[in-house]
Design an enzyme around this catalytic site. Structure first.
Site, short mmCIF file in Angstrom:
data_model
loop_
_atom_site.label_atom_id
_atom_site.label_comp_id
_atom_site.label_asym_id
_atom_site.label_seq_id
_atom_site.Cartn_x
_atom_site.Cartn_y
_atom_site.Cartn_z
N TYR A 134 11.43 101.00 12.82
CA TYR A 134 12.30 100.66 11.68
C TYR A 134 12.86 99.24 11.84
O TYR A 134 12.82 98.44 10.90
CB TYR A 134 13.42 101.69 11.63
CG TYR A 134 14.40 101.53 10.49
CD1 TYR A 134 14.07 101.90 9.20
CD2 TYR A 134 15.69 101.03 10.73
CE1 TYR A 134 14.99 101.77 8.16
CE2 TYR A 134 16.61 100.91 9.71
CZ TYR A 134 16.26 101.28 8.42
OH TYR A 134 17.17 101.15 7.40
N GLY B 122 20.39 107.40 -3.47
CA GLY B 122 20.88 106.50 -2.44
C GLY B 122 21.22 105.09 -2.91
O GLY B 122 21.71 104.88 -4.02
N LYS C 260 12.29 95.99 9.44
CA LYS C 260 13.41 95.33 8.77
C LYS C 260 13.54 93.87 9.20
O LYS C 260 13.95 93.02 8.42
CB LYS C 260 14.70 96.11 9.03
CG LYS C 260 14.70 97.52 8.42
CD LYS C 260 14.52 97.48 6.92
CE LYS C 260 14.69 98.83 6.27
NZ LYS C 260 14.53 98.79 4.80
#
Ligand code: NDP
Length: 241
Positions: free
Chosen positions: A148, A17, A152
């Site tokens: 998430y 990735g 972040k």
């Protein structure tokens, strides 16, 4: 500074990735790059000049051991890219404490662990570059991604606090906020979810991992010496709203 062969760089979660794209770019730019992996090391690591160390960022001892191994093999990291991350999506009403905590632990606390281990040598060397890989979800929030997005967003607070703590030591700390990028993480979405995202992207497409890597390459360069505490969205315009 290292001996003319670029800096020593460490990228977490770089067996695939975005992390792998960053590692390959930094290697091409002449840095000596170490990558962390949990299971398999990245493909063609030797061909891309990557040093591989095993690391689970949720385990403080594993992070310390990885830092020690990189330091022994290449020298102390002068560039750290905290990229390792996971998702465990779900609406808040159905989200378990475990799923909330696991994402915070991997994405936010894991980055804290790596940065804490790495900064001592950067401070001593009076030079350092740290980049946290956040997300546009951390800026604007995202339904179904409260854990998430919180992790972040937390990275932005962590980065800016660290940027202020370390500025006098010539260590810069910045954040990259990718939009939708074509990796395994995005492959978890179904076609309708993907189409809905692309529909909101002014550039009308998903980003490529190497487009994120290009921005990271700039932030860790000598040319970015006056850039600290920023959140650089690389998202095809998605976060413009
Ligand atoms: P991938 O799922 O393809 O890769 C995630 C990487 O993180 C893998 O190398 C994985 O290792 C590693 N990782 C996960 N958990 C841990 C852990 N506990 N310890 C060590 N390594 C771990 O994701 P992407 O490449 O897409 O994402 C990379 C970063 O970019 C993440 O932080 C993500 O949140 C962020 N991002 C991605 C976006 C996207 O659309 N793809 C958009 C915005 C941000 P392993 O192979 O062992 O699982």
């Amino acid at each position: 500074m290292s001996d003319g062969a670029g800096r020593v760089a460490l990228v977490t979660g770089a067996n695939r990735g975005i992390g792998l794209a960053i590692a390959r770019r930094l290697s091409r730019a002449g840095h000596r790059v170490a990558v962390t992996h949990r299971a398999e090391p990245p493909p063609d690591a030797d061909a891309h000049g990557l040093t591989c160390v095993r690391c689970d960022v949720t385990d403080p001892e594993s992070v310390a051991a990885a830092l020690a191994e990189v330091t022994e093999q290449l020298g102390p990291p002068e560039i750290l890219v905290c990229n390792a991350g996971i998702t465990r999506d779900g609406l808040v009403l159905r989200m378990s404490e475990e799923d909330f905590g696991a994402v915070i632990d991997a994405n936010l606390t894991g980055s804290f662990r790596a940065a804490k281990q790495a900064v001592r040598a950067m401070v001593r060397a009076r030079w350092g570059r740290i980049v946290f890989v956040s997300s546009v979800s951390g800026i604007g929030g995202q339904a179904g991604q409260a854990n998430y997005a919180a992790s972040k967003a937390g990275l932005i607070g962590l980065a800016r606090s660290l940027a202020k703590e370390l500025a006098s030591r010539n260590v810069t700390v910045n954040v990259i906020a990718p939009g939708a990028v074509g990796t395994d993480m995005l492959a978890a979405l179904n076609d309708d979810q993907l189409a809905a995202i692309v529909d909101r992207v002014p550039l009308g497409r998903v980003g490529e991992a190497d487009e994120i890597a290009a921005a990271v390459e700039f932030l860790v360069s000598e040319d970015a010496s006056y850039v600290t505490g920023i959140v650089l969205a690389v998202d095809g315009g998605l976060s413009m709203g």
